[in-house]
Each structure stands twice: as structure tokens, then as C-alpha cells.
Design an enzyme around this catalytic site. Structure first.
Site, PDB file in Angstrom:
ATOM      1  N   LYS A 296       5.230 -14.413   3.523  1.00  0.00           N
ATOM      2  CA  LYS A 296       5.296 -15.296   2.356  1.00  0.00           C
ATOM      3  C   LYS A 296       6.749 -15.302   1.873  1.00  0.00           C
ATOM      4  O   LYS A 296       7.036 -15.079   0.683  1.00  0.00           O
ATOM      5  CB  LYS A 296       4.325 -14.771   1.273  1.00  0.00           C
ATOM      6  CG  LYS A 296       4.128 -15.707   0.084  1.00  0.00           C
ATOM      7  CD  LYS A 296       3.211 -16.874   0.367  1.00  0.00           C
ATOM      8  CE  LYS A 296       3.203 -17.842  -0.805  1.00  0.00           C
ATOM      9  NZ  LYS A 296       2.339 -19.009  -0.574  1.00  0.00           N
TER      10      LYS A 296
ATOM     11  N   ASP B  18      -4.272  -6.635   6.444  1.00  0.00           N
ATOM     12  CA  ASP B  18      -5.608  -6.160   6.073  1.00  0.00           C
ATOM     13  C   ASP B  18      -6.542  -7.357   5.885  1.00  0.00           C
ATOM     14  O   ASP B  18      -7.645  -7.425   6.440  1.00  0.00           O
ATOM     15  CB  ASP B  18      -5.492  -5.354   4.770  1.00  0.00           C
ATOM     16  CG  ASP B  18      -6.754  -4.589   4.421  1.00  0.00           C
ATOM     17  OD1 ASP B  18      -7.688  -4.570   5.244  1.00  0.00           O
ATOM     18  OD2 ASP B  18      -6.799  -4.014   3.312  1.00  0.00           O
TER      19      ASP B  18
ATOM     20  N   TYR C 261       0.822  -1.208   0.000  1.00  0.00           N
ATOM     21  CA  TYR C 261       0.000   0.000   0.000  1.00  0.00           C
ATOM     22  C   TYR C 261       0.862   1.266   0.000  1.00  0.00           C
ATOM     23  O   TYR C 261       0.403   2.338   0.368  1.00  0.00           O
ATOM     24  CB  TYR C 261      -0.936   0.032   1.220  1.00  0.00           C
ATOM     25  CG  TYR C 261      -1.977  -1.073   1.274  1.00  0.00           C
ATOM     26  CD1 TYR C 261      -1.900  -2.207   0.468  1.00  0.00           C
ATOM     27  CD2 TYR C 261      -3.048  -0.986   2.149  1.00  0.00           C
ATOM     28  CE1 TYR C 261      -2.845  -3.214   0.535  1.00  0.00           C
ATOM     29  CE2 TYR C 261      -4.010  -1.993   2.222  1.00  0.00           C
ATOM     30  CZ  TYR C 261      -3.900  -3.103   1.414  1.00  0.00           C
ATOM     31  OH  TYR C 261      -4.842  -4.094   1.489  1.00  0.00           O
TER      32      TYR C 261
ATOM     33  N   ASP D 102      -0.782 -18.172   3.576  1.00  0.00           N
ATOM     34  CA  ASP D 102      -1.921 -18.978   3.098  1.00  0.00           C
ATOM     35  C   ASP D 102      -2.233 -20.125   4.053  1.00  0.00           C
ATOM     36  O   ASP D 102      -3.392 -20.391   4.376  1.00  0.00           O
ATOM     37  CB  ASP D 102      -1.716 -19.457   1.649  1.00  0.00           C
ATOM     38  CG  ASP D 102      -0.294 -19.859   1.326  1.00  0.00           C
ATOM     39  OD1 ASP D 102       0.589 -19.666   2.179  1.00  0.00           O
ATOM     40  OD2 ASP D 102      -0.058 -20.371   0.218  1.00  0.00           O
TER      41      ASP D 102
HETATM   42 MG    MG Z   1      -9.666  -3.639   5.199  1.00  0.00          MG
END
Ligand code: MG
Ligand code: NAI
Length: 340
Positions: free
Chosen positions: A173, A230, A125, A206
Site C-alpha cells: 500500500k 495474514d 505485528y 485492496d
Molecule cells: Mg491468520
């Protein structure tokens, strides 16, 4: 002395849940002087102003604390998310989202008690995006820095220590994203060595998602980079009754903005049916931040009781009360309790 707090009702269901929350805080007898700013996001843009207007920044710089409703972000084009801008601009690097089972709610597990710590200013982000019009190739760059990683991971361990939590799991990851996730994991291992009393482990994102929906009781504090954090926090919200009940806080070294995990919910906006619990619980976190511990405990206890009894709840959690009916019921009990 009154606490000065910036109030950003936002849009969609924002003004409804914000009004409900202010009503409950006032019922608890906390002396607040609100500095309210309604013009933000689309409403500001329609008025030819920046989506995040300077008066909002000035207000938070002066009060240090904001209570915020959700703000709609246009999909694809349009202005950059006001939420992301605010977190980056005020350097609110720690996004803290506690997900704990409420009594009486029909959820798949009874023992979920997770806190997700999401890095809030960088990662995918960062806003570093490119688009090659001719070849139609798009890039979104994930930027992970030592400084950004150290401060969120240390924040998580310090929070765990302060609240007597005994385990931190780092989600990554690093098997595929060897540079970004790799750096984050290396720094996690370094910092964990400073906290021998707190167990530390790591999980690949995952696999962690699968384990969380099967045995969430195995986890305690989870720290991750921006995008994974998030997604994990919405997943965790789903384990404890959904977005209507899940609180959040954006915390930096200088400023803090308290807001629910949910968005502006345009599908139910203006109908007086939104659940204000998530923002009320965010306000509980805010009151703790302001050292208003007694008011925080009273409000948190009343919310738990309301859910345990299950008689006056909003539709998202199986009830039929409106936003205002629920808020009035909470406020009545809170003011009764605080003798007002
Ligand atoms: Mg969110
Ligand atoms: P959303 O969280 O607004 O809604 C998802 C679903 O949950 C909807 O069905 C909604 O009705 C329900 N829901 C959410 N909060 C609820 C509540 N308090 N009570 C009852 N039901 C509730 O997510 P969505 O639809 O993806 O996003 C809508 C807009 O909100 C988008 O523009 C998005 O960018 C923005 N957004 C803003 C955030 C913020 O201001 N911090 C955070 C997340 C999204």
C-alpha cells in the site's frame, strides 16, 4: 535414524487434528521420535507458567522442527499471542501458505494455484503498541526493516525458482504507507533484478483482493508484509475450499514450525468433526523439509484421491465423516501404498 520432531498439539481442535496427522505420518512409515509438549498457551498460564514455556523453546532449539496445532489467543487483553511469540522468538521469518484447488471440491474456480509468502516477524505485528489512558489514543507501530524485507522477498524468489514457479507479485500500500510499504516495494524491485527468469510485478493490496476473488488464476507467488499477508492467506484459503484444507509453514534459517492456517475453532472443538486435511498438508510440507519426499508424495496423492472421490470427507467440505474416520481412511490407504 529417527527424525526428532517437537509436537505441539495446542488447544481447541488442535489435539484432534494433531492426533489424526501423527496417525497418517506413522502410516507412511516415517520414523519419528516425537517430543510432545501439551502445556502451552492458556493451559500453561493457568499453571502459573509463561504462555510460551521455556521447555518448548528448548525442544525446538534441539529438534529444529515442530508440528504444531493451533493455540487460542485471548482477544483484547491477556497474554501476547503464543503464535506471534514463537515466530519472533525462533526467527521464523517466512510464512508460506500454498492455496491450490483440490479436485472434487465445490469452489468458484478450478485453476487456483497460489502461494502466499507472508513476512512473519515484523510489520504491524512487531508488538510495538502504546495506549494513552487519559486521551484514549492507541498506536500500533508497523516496523519494516531492510533486513526483514530482503530475507522474505529473497526467500520467495528462491522458493519460486526451486519449485519452477514463474511469477512473483508484491502486495503493498505504498501509495498511502509511503515509508513502510514504500521500503518493502523498493527492496522488492531491487531483488527482482537478480531473478530475470521470474516475472515480477506489484499490486496495491485492496485492488489485489478484488482481482484475487475474480481471477485468481492470474496469480502465482504473492509476497507481502505481515498483516497484508495474514489477510491474503485467509482470502486465498477461501478460494480453494476454506481453512480446513489450507496448509502453512513458518520457516527461518535455523528452525521450522509447520501448522495449518486455521485457528483453534472453539465452535467445533471436542466434537470430532474438525477437518485434519490442513494439518496433514502442513505435515506434507514438513516431510519435504526433512527430505522424506516419497512419504510426502504418497500422503499428498492420497489426500487428492480422497477429495476426488468425495466419499469420506468432513462436514466443512460437504461430507459427513468424523475427524477420526477421515484420518483412518487416509492412514489405511497410505499404509497400503507404502506396503506396511
Ligand atoms: Mg491468520
Ligand atoms: P478459526 O480458524 O479457529 O475458525 C474460523 C472458522 O473456520 C470457524 O467457523 C471454524 O469452525 C472453522 N474452521 C477452522 N478450522 C477448521 C477445521 N480444521 N475444520 C473445520 N472447520 C474449521 O479462527 P477464529 O475463530 O478466528 O480463531 C479462534 C482462535 O484461534 C482465536 O483464539 C485465534 O487467535 C486462534 N488462532 C490461532 C492460530 C494459530 O494457532 N496459528 C491461527 C489463527 C487463529
Amino acid at each position: 535414524m529417527a527424525h526428532e520432531i517437537t509436537l505441539l498439539p495446542g488447544d481447541g481442535i488442535g489435539p484432534e487434528v494433531t492426533e489424526a496427522t501423527v496417525r497418517v505420518i506413522e502410516a507412511a512409515g516415517v520414523d519419528v521420535s516425537w517430543d510432545e509438549h501439551r502445556m502451552i498457551g492458556q493451559s500453561a498460564v493457568d499453571d502459573d507458567r509463561p504462555a510460551l514455556p521455556p521447555d518448548v523453546i528448548d525442544s525446538i532449539e534441539s529438534t529444529g522442527v515442530a508440528l504444531k496445532g493451533p493455540i487460542t489467543t485471548p482477544v483484547g487483553g491477556g497474554f501476547t499471542s503464543v503464535n506471534v511469540q514463537l515466530r519472533q522468538r525462533m526467527d521464523l521469518y517466512a510464512n508460506v501458505r500454498p492455496c491450490t484447488t483440490l479436485p472434487g471440491l465445490n469452489t468458484p474456480f478450478e485453476d487456483t494455484d497460489l502461494i502466499i509468502f507472508r513476512e512473519n516477524t515484523e510489520g504491524l505485528y512487531s508488538g510495538i503498541e502504546y495506549f494513552d489512558e487519559r486521551l484514549e489514543i492507541a498506536d500500533s507501530i508497523a516496523r519494516v526493516t531492510r533486513r526483514g524485507s530482503e530475507r522474505i522477498i529473497r526467500f520467495c524468489f528462491e522458493y519460486a525458482k526451486a519449485y519452477g514457479r514463474d511469477r512473483v507479485t508484491l502486495a503493498h500500500k505504498a501509495n498511502i504507507l509511503k515509508k513502510t510499504s514504500g521500503l518493502f516495494l523498493d527492496i522488492g524491485e531491487e531483488i527482482a533484478a537478480d531473478y530475470p527468469e521470474i516475472a515480477f510485478d506489484n499490486e496495491i493490496i485492496d485492488a489485489l483482493c478484488m482481482k484475487l476473488v475474480m481471477t485468481p488464476g492470474d496469480y502465482d507467488c504473492i509476497v507481502s508484509t505481515n498483516l497484508f499477508g495474514d489477510i491474503l492467506s485467509d482470502l486465498a484459503a477461501g478460494l480453494v475450499g476454506g481453512l480446513g484444507v489450507t496448509a502453512g509453514a513458518n520457516i527461518g534459517d535455523e528452525y521450522a514450525v509447520f501448522e495449518a492456517v486455521h485457528g483453534s475453532a472453539p465452535d467445533i472443538a471436542g466434537q470430532n468433526v474438525a477437518n485434519p486435511t490442513a494439518l496433514i498438508r502442513s505435515a506434507v510440507m514438513m516431510l519435504r523439509h526433512l527430505d522424506e519426499e516419497a512419504a510426502a508424495v504418497t500422503i499428498a496423492d492420497v489426500i487428492e484421491e480422497m477429495y476426488e472421490e468425495g466419499e469420506c470427507l468432513t462436514a466443512d467440505v460437504g461430507g459427513s465423516a468424523s475427524t477420526t474416520e477421515f484420518a483412518e481412511a487416509v492412514a489405511d490407504r497410505v499404509s497400503h501404498r507404502t506396503g506396511r
